[in-house]
Design an enzyme around this catalytic site. Structure first.
Site, PDB file in Angstrom:
ATOM      1  CE  LYS A 103      -3.647  -2.565   2.113  1.00 28.67           C
ATOM      2  NZ  LYS A 103      -4.089  -3.031   3.200  1.00 28.67           N
TER       3      LYS A 103
ATOM      4  CD  GLN B 151      -3.308  -4.886   6.475  1.00 26.49           C
ATOM      5  OE1 GLN B 151      -3.203  -3.797   5.789  1.00 26.49           O
ATOM      6  NE2 GLN B 151      -3.805  -6.044   6.209  1.00 26.49           N
TER       7      GLN B 151
ATOM      8  CG  ASP C 243     -10.202  -1.352   3.699  1.00 29.67           C
ATOM      9  OD1 ASP C 243      -9.741  -1.822   2.806  1.00 29.67           O
ATOM     10  OD2 ASP C 243      -9.453  -1.895   4.794  1.00 29.67           O
TER      11      ASP C 243
END
Ligand code: NAP
Length: 282
Positions: free
Chosen positions: A52, A96, A119
């Site tokens: 990322k 995460q 997300d």
């Protein structure tokens, strides 16, 4: 023999377009910034986080990493999320997964401002997806939809069968396909007569995490096959859920692993960061 859907190449194209959008934003004095929170030092997470940050560098998005000790409390985690929500220089926030078991990830996702939830896991964004409203679509399903668009695979009236019902892949993909007028069947570990369902699929998506699970006898001639699975073999070789060599002989389109859905996931995350930046600067 199937057309191979080249996720690596398409992801490169998406990143190239985002780089131009990012330059346009910077010309207006707007600097997109993405913050990632990682709790502990899970080795797979480290690899994902690195990919990322690399994508951010390539596109020109500012990247900020918060690595927290694996003993932090839920309150400390939420405090950091609130701080990032309030930070006007931060446009997108990602927590995460996985995080240590003593922490509640769903509660944490809920605290990420839905405007910065790149997300797409905040319940507001999940709800908006179900309502077919503009939202942040979670990145793996979004990447798959982008592949359909690029390869002109029309879903209207098609039977889409998804194996796997997770919150990050199966369920949001179900909503995406339904919004594109497909007839969607979602299968899982308790599904009976799975083969009966998969044989009926014009588009078959496997997202379970079991190598060679989808075999040629489960696939209809000419089906589109999307392999989301990531399985690491003993020799560290990565494979998907699909028996690729045999299934590709029957399919019309197929995604390879690696080089299929994986690169698209990161590219669409970057897309969401740019989208969040634009929305916040309207
Ligand atoms: P998950 O949360 O573990 O969900 C797996 C799903 O598969 C569950 O719904 C489970 O059913 C179902 N399942 C397991 N065994 C099955 C069986 N024998 N028959 C039918 N269904 C079965 O996994 P996930 O997070 O969605 O990830 C799935 C795979 O995709 C993993 O390999 C992961 O690494 C990969 N992945 C790849 C990307 C990418 O960017 N390429 C992104 C995310 C995930 P139950 O619900 O009944 O347990």
């Amino acid at each position: 023999m199937a057309v191979v859907i080249d996720g690596k190449e398409l992801a490169k194209k998406v990143r190239g377009n985002l780089k131009i959008e990012c330059e346009n934003l910077k010309a207006k004095g707007i600097r997109p910034k993405f913050a990632v929170i990682m709790v502990g030092d899970d080795p797979a997470s480290k690899i994902y986080v690195k990919s990322k940050s690399k994508a951010c560098d390539e596109i020109g998005i500012e990247y900020e990493e918060h690595i927290l000790d694996d003993k932090i409390t839920q309150e400390e985690l939420i405090n950091l999320i609130h701080k990032l929500n309030e930070d006007k220089t931060v446009n997108g926030i990602l927590l995460q997964s996985p995080i240590p078991k003593h922490l509640d990830i769903d509660e944490a996702f809920k605290e990420i401002s839905y405007k910065k939830d790149v997300d797409g896991f905040n319940p507001v964004n999940v709800g908006r997806l179900l309502l077919n409203q503009d939202t942040f679509v979670s990145c793996t399903p979004y990447g798959i939809m982008k592949m359909f668009e690029e390869y002109k695979i029309d879903l209207e009236g098609k039977n889409v069968v998804i194996i796997g019902r997770s919150n990050i892949v199966g369920k949001p993909l179900m909503a995406c396909c339904l919004n594109r007028h497909a007839t969607v069947t979602v299968c899982h570990s308790r599904t009976k007569n799975l083969k009966e369902k998969t044989k009926n699929a014009d588009v078959l998506v496997s997202a379970i995490g079991k190598p060679n699970f989808v075999t040629a006898d489960m696939v209809k001639d000419g089906a589109v096959i999307i392999d989301v699975g990531i399985n690491r073999g003993e020799n560290k070789k990565i494979t998907g859920d699909v028996d690729y060599e045999n299934v590709k002989e029957k399919a019309s389109y197929i995604t390879p692993v690696p080089g299929g859905v994986g690169p698209m996931t990161v590219a669409m995350l970057m897309n969401n960061v740019i989208k969040a930046t634009i929305n916040q600067n309207k």
